[in-house]
Scaffold this motif. Structure first.
Motif, PDB file in Angstrom:
ATOM      1  N   VAL A 118       1.280   3.183  -1.213  1.00  0.00           N
ATOM      2  CA  VAL A 118       0.470   3.523  -2.385  1.00  0.00           C
ATOM      3  C   VAL A 118      -0.871   4.007  -1.862  1.00  0.00           C
ATOM      4  CG1 VAL A 118      -0.680   2.663  -4.459  1.00  0.00           C
ATOM      5  CG2 VAL A 118       1.631   1.880  -3.892  1.00  0.00           C
ATOM      6  N   ILE A 119      -1.272   5.180  -2.329  1.00  0.00           N
ATOM      7  CA  ILE A 119      -2.557   5.765  -1.950  1.00  0.00           C
ATOM      8  C   ILE A 119      -3.543   5.518  -3.082  1.00  0.00           C
ATOM      9  CG2 ILE A 119      -3.776   7.895  -1.345  1.00  0.00           C
ATOM     10  CD1 ILE A 119      -1.001   8.978  -0.386  1.00  0.00           C
ATOM     11  N   ASP A 120      -4.683   4.934  -2.743  1.00  0.00           N
ATOM     12  CA  ASP A 120      -5.784   4.674  -3.682  1.00  0.00           C
ATOM     13  C   ASP A 120      -5.359   3.906  -4.936  1.00  0.00           C
ATOM     14  OD1 ASP A 120      -7.599   5.858  -1.981  1.00  0.00           O
ATOM     15  OD2 ASP A 120      -7.618   7.776  -3.022  1.00  0.00           O
ATOM     16  N   PRO A 121      -4.933   2.665  -4.789  1.00  0.00           N
ATOM     17  CA  PRO A 121      -4.539   1.885  -5.971  1.00  0.00           C
ATOM     18  C   PRO A 121      -5.758   1.528  -6.836  1.00  0.00           C
ATOM     19  CG  PRO A 121      -4.500   0.489  -4.034  1.00  0.00           C
ATOM     20  CD  PRO A 121      -4.815   1.878  -3.559  1.00  0.00           C
ATOM     21  N   ALA A 122      -5.858   2.179  -7.947  1.00  0.00           N
ATOM     22  CA  ALA A 122      -6.985   1.964  -8.856  1.00  0.00           C
ATOM     23  C   ALA A 122      -6.448   1.485 -10.195  1.00  0.00           C
ATOM     24  CB  ALA A 122      -7.757   3.270  -9.044  1.00  0.00           C
ATOM     25  N   GLY A 123      -7.096   0.517 -10.765  1.00  0.00           N
ATOM     26  CA  GLY A 123      -6.672   0.067 -12.089  1.00  0.00           C
ATOM     27  C   GLY A 123      -5.464  -0.838 -12.055  1.00  0.00           C
ATOM     28  N   ARG A 132      10.223  -0.492  -1.467  1.00  0.00           N
ATOM     29  CA  ARG A 132       9.474  -1.656  -1.000  1.00  0.00           C
ATOM     30  C   ARG A 132       8.133  -1.137  -0.479  1.00  0.00           C
ATOM     31  NH1 ARG A 132       9.241  -3.919   4.072  1.00  0.00           N
ATOM     32  NH2 ARG A 132      10.917  -2.539   4.757  1.00  0.00           N
ATOM     33  N   ILE A 133       7.047  -1.501  -1.163  1.00  0.00           N
ATOM     34  CA  ILE A 133       5.715  -1.028  -0.785  1.00  0.00           C
ATOM     35  C   ILE A 133       5.251  -1.812   0.442  1.00  0.00           C
ATOM     36  CG2 ILE A 133       3.306  -0.813  -1.499  1.00  0.00           C
ATOM     37  CD1 ILE A 133       4.405  -0.592  -4.429  1.00  0.00           C
ATOM     38  N   THR A 134       5.029  -1.085   1.542  1.00  0.00           N
ATOM     39  CA  THR A 134       4.615  -1.723   2.793  1.00  0.00           C
ATOM     40  C   THR A 134       3.215  -1.314   3.233  1.00  0.00           C
ATOM     41  OG1 THR A 134       5.637   0.016   4.111  1.00  0.00           O
ATOM     42  CG2 THR A 134       6.999  -1.936   3.613  1.00  0.00           C
ATOM     43  N   LYS A 135       2.666  -0.250   2.620  1.00  0.00           N
ATOM     44  CA  LYS A 135       1.342   0.239   2.994  1.00  0.00           C
ATOM     45  C   LYS A 135       0.509   0.504   1.745  1.00  0.00           C
ATOM     46  CE  LYS A 135       2.170   1.137   7.531  1.00  0.00           C
ATOM     47  NZ  LYS A 135       3.471   0.586   7.742  1.00  0.00           N
ATOM     48  N   ILE A 136      -0.752   0.133   1.813  1.00  0.00           N
ATOM     49  CA  ILE A 136      -1.764   0.492   0.820  1.00  0.00           C
ATOM     50  C   ILE A 136      -2.788   1.307   1.596  1.00  0.00           C
ATOM     51  CG2 ILE A 136      -3.580  -0.345  -0.717  1.00  0.00           C
ATOM     52  CD1 ILE A 136      -1.880  -3.000  -0.909  1.00  0.00           C
ATOM     53  N   ILE A 137      -2.969   2.567   1.224  1.00  0.00           N
ATOM     54  CA  ILE A 137      -3.855   3.460   1.971  1.00  0.00           C
ATOM     55  C   ILE A 137      -5.014   3.867   1.071  1.00  0.00           C
ATOM     56  CG2 ILE A 137      -4.012   5.577   3.329  1.00  0.00           C
ATOM     57  CD1 ILE A 137      -0.865   5.527   3.376  1.00  0.00           C
ATOM     58  N   ASN A 138      -6.219   3.631   1.543  1.00  0.00           N
ATOM     59  CA  ASN A 138      -7.405   4.046   0.806  1.00  0.00           C
ATOM     60  C   ASN A 138      -8.001   5.282   1.460  1.00  0.00           C
ATOM     61  OD1 ASN A 138      -7.973   0.612   0.610  1.00  0.00           O
ATOM     62  ND2 ASN A 138      -7.554   1.836  -1.193  1.00  0.00           N
ATOM     63  N   PRO A 181     -18.731   8.177   4.796  1.00  0.00           N
ATOM     64  CA  PRO A 181     -18.589   8.446   6.233  1.00  0.00           C
ATOM     65  C   PRO A 181     -17.130   8.461   6.710  1.00  0.00           C
ATOM     66  CG  PRO A 181     -20.310   6.818   5.851  1.00  0.00           C
ATOM     67  CD  PRO A 181     -19.627   7.048   4.529  1.00  0.00           C
ATOM     68  N   GLY A 182     -16.274   7.707   6.041  1.00  0.00           N
ATOM     69  CA  GLY A 182     -14.884   7.622   6.467  1.00  0.00           C
ATOM     70  C   GLY A 182     -13.902   8.262   5.509  1.00  0.00           C
ATOM     71  N   SER A 183     -14.365   9.154   4.666  1.00  0.00           N
ATOM     72  CA  SER A 183     -13.425   9.845   3.769  1.00  0.00           C
ATOM     73  C   SER A 183     -12.360  10.536   4.589  1.00  0.00           C
ATOM     74  CB  SER A 183     -14.148  10.901   2.921  1.00  0.00           C
ATOM     75  OG  SER A 183     -14.956  10.319   1.941  1.00  0.00           O
ATOM     76  N   MET A 184     -11.144  10.510   4.058  1.00  0.00           N
ATOM     77  CA  MET A 184     -10.047  11.161   4.772  1.00  0.00           C
ATOM     78  C   MET A 184      -9.065  11.756   3.782  1.00  0.00           C
ATOM     79  SD  MET A 184      -7.824   7.979   6.229  1.00  0.00           S
ATOM     80  CE  MET A 184      -6.987   6.812   5.147  1.00  0.00           C
ATOM     81  N   CYS A 185      -8.364  12.778   4.262  1.00  0.00           N
ATOM     82  CA  CYS A 185      -7.241  13.349   3.540  1.00  0.00           C
ATOM     83  C   CYS A 185      -5.979  12.941   4.284  1.00  0.00           C
ATOM     84  CB  CYS A 185      -7.355  14.869   3.487  1.00  0.00           C
ATOM     85  SG  CYS A 185      -8.774  15.458   2.538  1.00  0.00           S
ATOM     86  N   LEU A 186      -4.874  12.951   3.588  1.00  0.00           N
ATOM     87  CA  LEU A 186      -3.578  12.615   4.173  1.00  0.00           C
ATOM     88  C   LEU A 186      -2.653  13.796   3.967  1.00  0.00           C
ATOM     89  CD1 LEU A 186      -3.550   9.082   2.574  1.00  0.00           C
ATOM     90  CD2 LEU A 186      -3.852   9.549   5.012  1.00  0.00           C
ATOM     91  N   TYR A 187      -2.052  14.274   5.060  1.00  0.00           N
ATOM     92  CA  TYR A 187      -1.255  15.494   5.005  1.00  0.00           C
ATOM     93  C   TYR A 187       0.182  15.225   5.417  1.00  0.00           C
ATOM     94  CZ  TYR A 187       0.677  19.985   6.334  1.00  0.00           C
ATOM     95  OH  TYR A 187       1.511  21.073   6.457  1.00  0.00           O
ATOM     96  N   SER A 188       1.095  15.824   4.658  1.00  0.00           N
ATOM     97  CA  SER A 188       2.503  15.905   5.016  1.00  0.00           C
ATOM     98  C   SER A 188       2.958  17.291   4.594  1.00  0.00           C
ATOM     99  CB  SER A 188       3.301  14.822   4.277  1.00  0.00           C
ATOM    100  OG  SER A 188       4.659  14.884   4.636  1.00  0.00           O
ATOM    101  N   ALA A 189       3.857  17.891   5.301  1.00  0.00           N
ATOM    102  CA  ALA A 189       4.258  19.280   5.050  1.00  0.00           C
ATOM    103  C   ALA A 189       4.378  19.571   3.554  1.00  0.00           C
ATOM    104  CB  ALA A 189       5.573  19.579   5.751  1.00  0.00           C
ATOM    105  N   TYR A 222       2.056  18.984   1.270  1.00  0.00           N
ATOM    106  CA  TYR A 222       1.270  18.077   0.418  1.00  0.00           C
ATOM    107  C   TYR A 222      -0.007  17.659   1.136  1.00  0.00           C
ATOM    108  CZ  TYR A 222       5.794  17.608  -1.826  1.00  0.00           C
ATOM    109  OH  TYR A 222       6.993  17.870  -2.434  1.00  0.00           O
ATOM    110  N   ILE A 223      -1.093  17.503   0.347  1.00  0.00           N
ATOM    111  CA  ILE A 223      -2.309  16.900   0.875  1.00  0.00           C
ATOM    112  C   ILE A 223      -2.896  16.009  -0.206  1.00  0.00           C
ATOM    113  CG2 ILE A 223      -3.871  18.798   0.260  1.00  0.00           C
ATOM    114  CD1 ILE A 223      -5.137  18.112   3.156  1.00  0.00           C
ATOM    115  N   PHE A 224      -3.204  14.786   0.184  1.00  0.00           N
ATOM    116  CA  PHE A 224      -3.799  13.799  -0.717  1.00  0.00           C
ATOM    117  C   PHE A 224      -5.260  13.684  -0.330  1.00  0.00           C
ATOM    118  CE2 PHE A 224       0.652  12.863  -0.039  1.00  0.00           C
ATOM    119  CZ  PHE A 224       1.137  12.773  -1.336  1.00  0.00           C
ATOM    120  N   THR A 225      -6.160  13.960  -1.302  1.00  0.00           N
ATOM    121  CA  THR A 225      -7.573  14.105  -0.985  1.00  0.00           C
ATOM    122  C   THR A 225      -8.445  12.936  -1.405  1.00  0.00           C
ATOM    123  OG1 THR A 225      -8.013  15.267  -3.048  1.00  0.00           O
ATOM    124  CG2 THR A 225      -7.400  16.607  -1.121  1.00  0.00           C
ATOM    125  N   GLY A 226      -8.047  12.186  -2.395  1.00  0.00           N
ATOM    126  CA  GLY A 226      -8.888  11.079  -2.859  1.00  0.00           C
ATOM    127  C   GLY A 226     -10.161  11.575  -3.479  1.00  0.00           C
TER     128      GLY A 226
END
Length: 146
Positions: free
Chosen positions: A28-33, A48-54, A132-140, A142-146
């Motif tokens: 799950v990327i950026d779990p809000a709410g 099965r959720i194994t990672k929470i990525i902020n 300072p630590g903002s990041m994007c996540l890329y997969s062919a 797709y890009i998740f920007t937050g």
């Protein structure tokens, strides 16, 4: 890769359920709410959720970490430059967002690292500026920007 986007909270934060359809492992990327919605969908899909990525440490992107980790025992991951933000929110700010404090991160990443779940992986692209630590996540494709 399975991807579902959720518009969460009054701050219109997008959260994502991303899963490996072969192994049924998910992140799950950026779990809000209200993360019950996301965890419910994951259960219906047998993920099965194994990672929470902020993507960064602002409270509106991390305020679901504690509840989601409690439900899933997933590992919390954030860029090393934003790790201090996860646990540094004041009680005033937490009250303003009706949020619980995030647990400390279980894993830290930096530019060029990958986050794996099942046979899927997301490439970390460090994009400082918003934080300072903002990041994007890329997969062919797709890009998740937050």
């Amino acid at each position: 890769m399975y991807i579902k986007q959720y518009q969460m909270s009054d701050f219109v934060v997008f959260s994502y359920l991303v899963g490996c359809e072969k192994t049924k492992e998910a992140a799950v990327i950026d779990p809000a709410g209200d993360v019950k919605i996301i965890s419910g969908d994951a259960t219906k899909l047998n993920f099965r959720i194994t990672k929470i990525i902020n993507t960064h440490g602002h409270i509106d992107h991390t305020m679901g970490n504690a509840d989601l980790q409690k439900m899933t025992n997933a590992e919390i991951i954030i860029h090393e430059a934003d790790a201090p933000f996860l646990t540094a929110h004041s009680s005033y700010k937490l009250g303003m967002y009706d949020a619980r404090p995030s647990p400390s991160p279980d894993g830290l990443v930096k530019d060029g690292d990958t986050v794996r779940f099942g046979k899927e992986e997301l490439l970390v692209i460090h994009t400082p500026g918003h934080t300072p630590g903002s990041m994007c996540l890329y997969s062919a494709g797709y890009i998740f920007t937050g």
